[in-house]
Design a protein around this motif. Structure first.
Motif, mmCIF file in Angstrom:
data_model
loop_
_atom_site.group_PDB
_atom_site.id
_atom_site.type_symbol
_atom_site.label_atom_id
_atom_site.label_comp_id
_atom_site.label_asym_id
_atom_site.label_seq_id
_atom_site.Cartn_x
_atom_site.Cartn_y
_atom_site.Cartn_z
ATOM 1 N N GLU A 125 0.815 -1.209 0.000
ATOM 2 C CA GLU A 125 0.000 0.000 0.000
ATOM 3 C C GLU A 125 0.855 1.269 0.000
ATOM 4 N N SER A 126 2.063 1.158 0.557
ATOM 5 C CA SER A 126 2.946 2.324 0.605
ATOM 6 C C SER A 126 3.280 2.847 -0.787
ATOM 7 N N TYR A 127 3.167 1.988 -1.792
ATOM 8 C CA TYR A 127 3.528 2.391 -3.155
ATOM 9 C C TYR A 127 2.329 2.861 -3.978
ATOM 10 N N GLY B 164 -0.829 5.745 -0.254
ATOM 11 C CA GLY B 164 0.226 5.320 0.676
ATOM 12 C C GLY B 164 1.375 6.300 0.668
#
Lengths: 738, 456
Positions: free
Chosen positions: A42-44, A48
């Motif tokens: 999700e960070s990417y 995110g």
């Protein structure tokens, strides 16, 4: 719409809900965010990344190389901007990421590869991110015999000047051949690579330098062959605090315009199947999707097939946002996916309009042995033969001398509502008009269909004279209460609520029909436009029907100012719902010496382009239709071709009835206002009988007033009434909700 | 040291690319857009098969580390933020649509398939079929929605989305795999029973009893024509009667209610939205007439709305997340209270009081489910994620609303930790005891999303 400023980005960024619309194509069928697709965490995703940037700028997390990697692993393609539903700030999503990169760079976390872009660009031996020896373009200028001063500057851009010189040369050849008054400047990098990678210390200096250089050669217009330079000069300058009044054009826009104006015609064939890749800089970031397609469609012999993901849904080439230098292998993987999609079209040629896309697509083509030919559009045009045609100058101002010497007096002899015994009778009346004689029968009998303007072979606009005299002498004796009510009803507000639009994206001007005809303006064809409508953006040409042209003169500057207040710029595309609006901005403004405030697009041109783009979805309607050409269209007869084109695409036979085209009959809606109620029934009967006689099963309109006036009468004859745009929607499988 | 062993093993199981313990990656898994406080996560792992999940579960049992399965991460009530740290299993790589049965109208899919993907797939390949669609963004997973008893499109006509499950494939906390529903003895995933209904163990239990890896849900025929008819009520006490009449004529596909104090023109009104479907425009017009009559008879004014407004309600999914920007802060949580119809007026009036008590703008919505047998009322609270104070206020309002829900005889839906605590305090002791016995039996090491539904 924007109600926040980018300078407040630290106070806005947390508003991302990370709902995830940003990850997909518009129909959710595929993940369309390159970094999310590759890394999956999700960070990417955009959400995110924004949450991460927020945690870093609020010291919730510490800055680190890995954090920077996440922030830099984004091609800034703008898919998120297209799909994010939070329209108060979605246009800032990529800006947020670039701001996050600035913060990273400030703290020394800009990755090394990207730092090289800066080191090379600010080096006075290079002034470009490639580290190629700087060229001041003197030799090119000499070779192409370019002047020291010119109206246009061709801003070459670093990729074209140092890596894709064939593209540069093709552009130069085209501009020379087509007779543009242009020159080159000693340009430095446009700074797109540094803005994208958050290294902005020198950006303002470089932008200012380039603009100064452009101004020094006396140019007011800039042409770029690079989508990145185009976006930077057009959109980023003001974000970086560098304002200018230059007009910026991409080559594809100019060429498409020339084709449209019949100033350029391709004379050779190019028998190939090709597809088109939308550069993110030009498409999603500058909303320029159609011009390249318009050009490709007009090249004889070309079979143009779209890829699965196009326009707003295009899959990025992978080179942007510093990814090509930061993670070159991944950049090629992204391009590979694009080329695989191109393979599905059966095309052997992939065309784009950005030298950087071309570079990356070509690199992937070679690396993965994909066997495509990859060309920039201008390089393709360089392979063709074409002719340059003289621009037809049209006179717009009422020209008395033409009328005095006119042989046929078409304006009066062809009038469908006033009958003259012979040409001499007409000449007598013409002289009365020229001499401003209040007793001319034309002033009292004219029903205001504007036919005379269309019939005049000199482009003298006799109706302007007639209408001015009708007001002067109160010739029509319209009911004063009705006139006053109408004047009050459409009066622009003294103050308007500012709703800033994005000038790089098209605007739908719904005139005053938005509320009463909302269902006709709905559906995917009209979705996602910024809209400006209502009386503050009303064309006001209605007052011609009431013989009050002075109201138009008084209000048009206010309306134009209102558009400007909303952020509409000269090159903003404004789709005009009604012919009268389009007529105001293309015809009235010109003949009254009013600067055209934006780029008006006729509603049916938009419909046609939309249909072209969705051609595979069209189910032909196979019906015979009568077209009720509205009077306002007589100002802009050149747009009548769109009716034919749309009809052809969706399978409508426009019956060749008597009262169509130049012989169109007025719907008679405004007759009672002018005290000509008795004329309503005979005119409408004649019109409807004509439709029946020619076997029309439906009647198509482009004017709500005409539809309202005739619908019931037509329906009684078993003929259904539709707007042409609605039949287009129907052909695309949309259900009409009325 | 133990972390190194775990991460190495996880990498062996799913591949290096699909495991992380970088704090920058973990960050977004430690919180959601709701008002829950962040809670630490140690690892995030993205398996591709049920066998990989079995291996992860074995590892978790071995190392006594917690596991939290995650779909789209959009419950808003923090249900996939681990309470006791450990491994978050992000299901997104298990995203295959395996079977569409047009005849028995169901789809079998992996647990990571998103609503958006299913919607898009059906539109393209089976346009005559529609799935249940929650009012969540398209990145929400089908499994996540049905397993929390989601609601949304088709809830009025066919019940909550949990009731649309035909079968599940579950990896138990011990690593065993079991199929539930007709798929337990047939190739057809067409029905939940008739068998002892263990599917219920895995709905609204928030992953404490196992990880669902595959499921079948019902699909429904797509209506040719669909519209929404808007109505306006002044007095919430008139709501039950009008709803009873509408549901009695059996034409509503879905029914929504809503009230909010802003913008000013909405204040003091209760909006009613009845969705109807039909085979022709005439059919829709006929039903609209019926509704207008019912509205008129029950002090509900028929309302013509601007096209944009109308369009936003016709969307699938409805963009309910718009509420997250009401306070320009990206934060949004609500208590979804399943309550009986007769309590709806009280719910609106007292819910609004709670909002006002905390200086918030009352914004309450609801959906009818299964005819009229349940109404889910959404007491929504938008807040600014950047303000700790604002978030704390939202938590207090949520707390009061959970209590109100119990007082009204209702049940808070997909309740956050505090809500679960309030439910457990009021829950039948026999129920609690059974829940504990089941949990202890199925998950002897307490590895599955521990802290949720914790009966001490």
């Amino acid at each position: 719409m924007s109600e926040v400023s980018l300078s407040d980005w630290k106070a806005i960024i947390h508003r991302c809900f990370r709902c995830g619309y940003c990850k997909y194509t518009k129909d959710f069928s595929e993940i369309n965010c390159p970094s999310y697709k590759k890394y999956s965490f999700e960070s990417y995703s955009t959400g995110g990344r924004l949450w991460l940037i927020y945690s870093l700028i609020t010291d919730e997390l510490e800055w680190s190389s890995y954090g920077a990697k996440i922030i830099y692993s984004c091609t800034t393609c703008g898919n998120c901007i297209q799909n994010c539903r939070f329209d108060k700030f979605n246009h800032f999503l990529v800006d947020f990421i670039e701001m996050g990169r600035r913060e990273a760079a400030l703290r020394g976390f800009c990755p090394d590869n990207q730092k090289n872009l800066l080191n090379r660009t600010i080096n006075s031996r290079f002034y470009n991110p490639y580290g190629a020896m700087h060229s001041d373009n003197t030799v090119l200028k000499e070779n192409h015999d370019l002047p020291d001063e010119a109206e246009w500057v061709y801003f070459i851009g670093c990729t074209s000047n140092y890596r894709q010189q064939h593209l540069r040369d093709s552009t130069l050849i085209f501009l020379k051949k087509t007779g543009f008054n242009f020159t080159l400047i000693d340009e430095h990098c446009c700074m797109s690579p540094l803005i994208r990678t958050g290294q902005v210390d020198s950006v303002k200096e470089f932008l200012t330098y380039n603009i100064k250089k452009i101004k020094l050669v006396g140019a007011s217009k800039v042409i770029t062959s690079c989508a990145g330079c185009y976006r930077t000069l057009k959109n980023d300058c003001y974000k970086q605090g560098v304002e200018h009044d230059l007009e910026i054009y991409h080559t594809s826009e100019l060429i498409a315009r020339m084709l449209k104006d019949n100033r350029l015609i391709f004379t050779s064939e190019y028998k190939k199947t090709l597809t088109y890749h939308d550069p993110c800089h030009l498409g999603r970031h500058a909303n320029c999707y159609e011009p390249p397609r318009e050009i490709l469609r007009q090249i004889p012999g070309v079979t143009f097939i779209e890829m699965k993901r196009t326009r707003e849904n295009s899959w990025c080439c992978g080179a942007g946002g510093g990814v090509k230098i930061g993670d070159p292998e991944w950049a090629l993987e992204i391009s590979k996916e694009r080329l695989q999609e191109a393979e599905q079209t059966g095309a052997s040629l992939v065309v784009s309009t950005c030298p950087f896309c071309k570079t990356n697509l070509n690199d992937a083509n070679v690396k993965f042995d994909m066997k495509f030919n990859i060309l920039d559009l201008i390089e393709l045009i360089d392979k063709l033969e074409y002719a340059i045609l003289e621009k037809k100058e049209v006179k717009f101002i009422f020209e008395k001398s033409n009328c005095l010497t006119c042989q046929n007096i078409d304006c009066l002899t062809r009038c469908q509502y006033i009958k003259f015994q012979n040409i001499e009778d007409a000449r007598v009346e013409m002289n009365k008009l020229i001499n401003e004689d209040r007793d001319s029968i034309v002033l009292s009998e004219c029903i205001g269909c504007f036919g005379c303007d269309e019939y005049c072979p000199h482009g003298s606009h006799p109706f302007d004279l007639i209408n001015a005299l009708q007001e002067k002498f109160n010739s029509l004796q319209c009911n004063p209460d009705v006139v006053q009510n109408t004047i009050n009803m459409f009066k622009p507000h003294d103050e308007i609520r500012i709703k800033q639009i994005d000038p790089s994206k098209p605007v739908l001007n719904q005139c005053v029909f938005a509320k009463v005809n909302s269902k006709e303006m709905s559906g995917p064809m009209f979705d996602n436009f910024q809209d400006l409508g209502g009386r503050d953006f009303f064309c006001n040409l209605i007052y011609q029907h009431l013989a009050r042209p002075s109201i138009i003169k008084e209000r048009v500057p206010i309306i134009i100012e209102n558009f400007k207040k909303m952020g509409v710029k000269k090159d903003t595309e404004v789709i005009c719902w009604h012919d009268e609006c389009y007529g105001l901005y293309t015809s009235y403004c010109k003949r009254n010496d009013i600067e055209q405030p934006f780029r008006p697009i006729h509603i049916l041109e938009h419909v046609y382009n939309y249909l072209q783009a969705h051609e595979s979805e069209i189910s032909k309607l196979n019906i015979k239709a009568a077209y009720q050409r509205n009077c306002s269209n007589r100002y802009i007869p050149e747009t009548d071709k769109w009716v034919d084109k749309v009809c052809e695409l969706i399978g409508i036979e426009r019956v060749p009835r008597k009262y169509d085209r130049e012989n169109a009959l007025c719907c008679a809606a405004s007759f009672p206002l002018k005290g000509k109620k008795k004329l309503v029934r005979p005119t409408q009967n004649k019109n409807v009988e004509d439709m029946v006689q020619y076997g029309a099963k439906v009647c198509i309109f482009n004017c709500p007033a005409c539809k309202d006036a005739l619908e019931r009468k037509i329906s009684a004859k078993g003929i259904k009434s539709y707007f042409l745009s609605d039949l287009a929607r129907k052909a695309l499988g949309e259900e009409l909700k009325y | 040291m133990i972390d190194t062993i775990i991460i190495e093993r996880l990498r062996e199981i799913v591949g290096v690319k699909y495991v992380t313990n970088n704090k920058e990656d973990l960050y977004i898994y430690t919180k959601d857009p709701g008002a829950s406080l962040p809670r630490p996560v140690d690892f995030v792992v993205m398996p591709h098969t049920k066998e990989e999940i079995q291996e992860i579960i074995k590892l978790a049992n071995d190392k006594k580390i917690s596991i939290t399965p995650m779909g789209g991460g959009l419950t808003l009530s923090g249900l996939v933020i681990p309470i006791k740290g450990g491994i978050v299993i992000d299901m997104k790589r298990m995203d295959k649509i395996l079977e569409i049965n047009e005849s028995s109208r169901y789809v079998v899919l992996e647990a990571g398939v998103t609503i958006g993907k299913l919607l898009s797939y059906l539109r393209q390949h089976h346009p005559q079929l529609e799935p249940p669609v929650p009012d969540a963004p398209p990145s929400a997973t089908v499994a996540g929605n049905v397993l929390i008893h989601g609601s949304g499109y088709l809830s009025q006509r066919h019940g909550d989305h949990g009731s649309m499950i035909n079968g599940l494939e579950v990896v138990l906390p011990t690593g065993e795999i079991c199929n539930l529903g007709s798929c337990a003895l047939s190739d057809y995933w067409f029905s939940k029973g008739p068998l002892p209904d263990f599917i219920g163990l895995f709905t609204s239990s928030f992953g404490i009893l196992g990880i669902v890896t595959k499921l079948s849900i019902r699909l429904f025929p797509r209506s040719k024509y669909r519209d929404v008819v808007f109505g306006l009520l002044k007095d919430p006490r008139d709501i039950p009667e009008v709803l009873l009449e509408i549901t009695a004529v059996n034409i509503a596909e879905d029914i929504l209610l809503g009230m909010q104090d802003k913008p000013a023109w909405m204040k003091g009104y209760f909006f009613l939205m009845t969705y109807i479907t039909g085979d022709s425009e005439e059919d829709i017009q006929r039903q609209t007439k019926i509704l207008k009559k019912i509205y008129h008879k029950n002090k509900c004014r028929f309302m013509k709305v601007p096209e944009k407004f109308h369009r936003s309600y016709m969307e699938k999914p409805i963009f309910a997340a718009a509420a997250a920007d009401f306070r320009k802060g990206g934060g949004f949580e609500y208590v979804g209270a399943f309550i009986p119809l007769e309590k709806v007026p009280d719910a609106y009036l007292r819910g609004a009081e709670i909002s006002r008590k905390y200086g918030l703008i009352p914004t309450i919505g609801s959906r009818l489910m299964s005819g009229i047998h349940t109404v889910v009322v959404f007491f929504t609270y938008s807040f600014n994620r950047a303000s700790a104070e604002d978030m704390a206020t939202a938590r207090k309002a949520l707390h009061d609303t959970n209590k109100l829900t119990i007082e009204l005889g209702g049940i808070p839906w997909k309740a956050e930790l505090d809500g679960q605590k309030i439910i457990l305090e009021n829950l039948d002791s026999g129920y609690k005891s059974l829940l504990k016995k089941i949990k202890d039996t199925i998950d002897p090491n307490g590895i599955m999303n521990p802290g949720n539904w914790e009966v001490l």
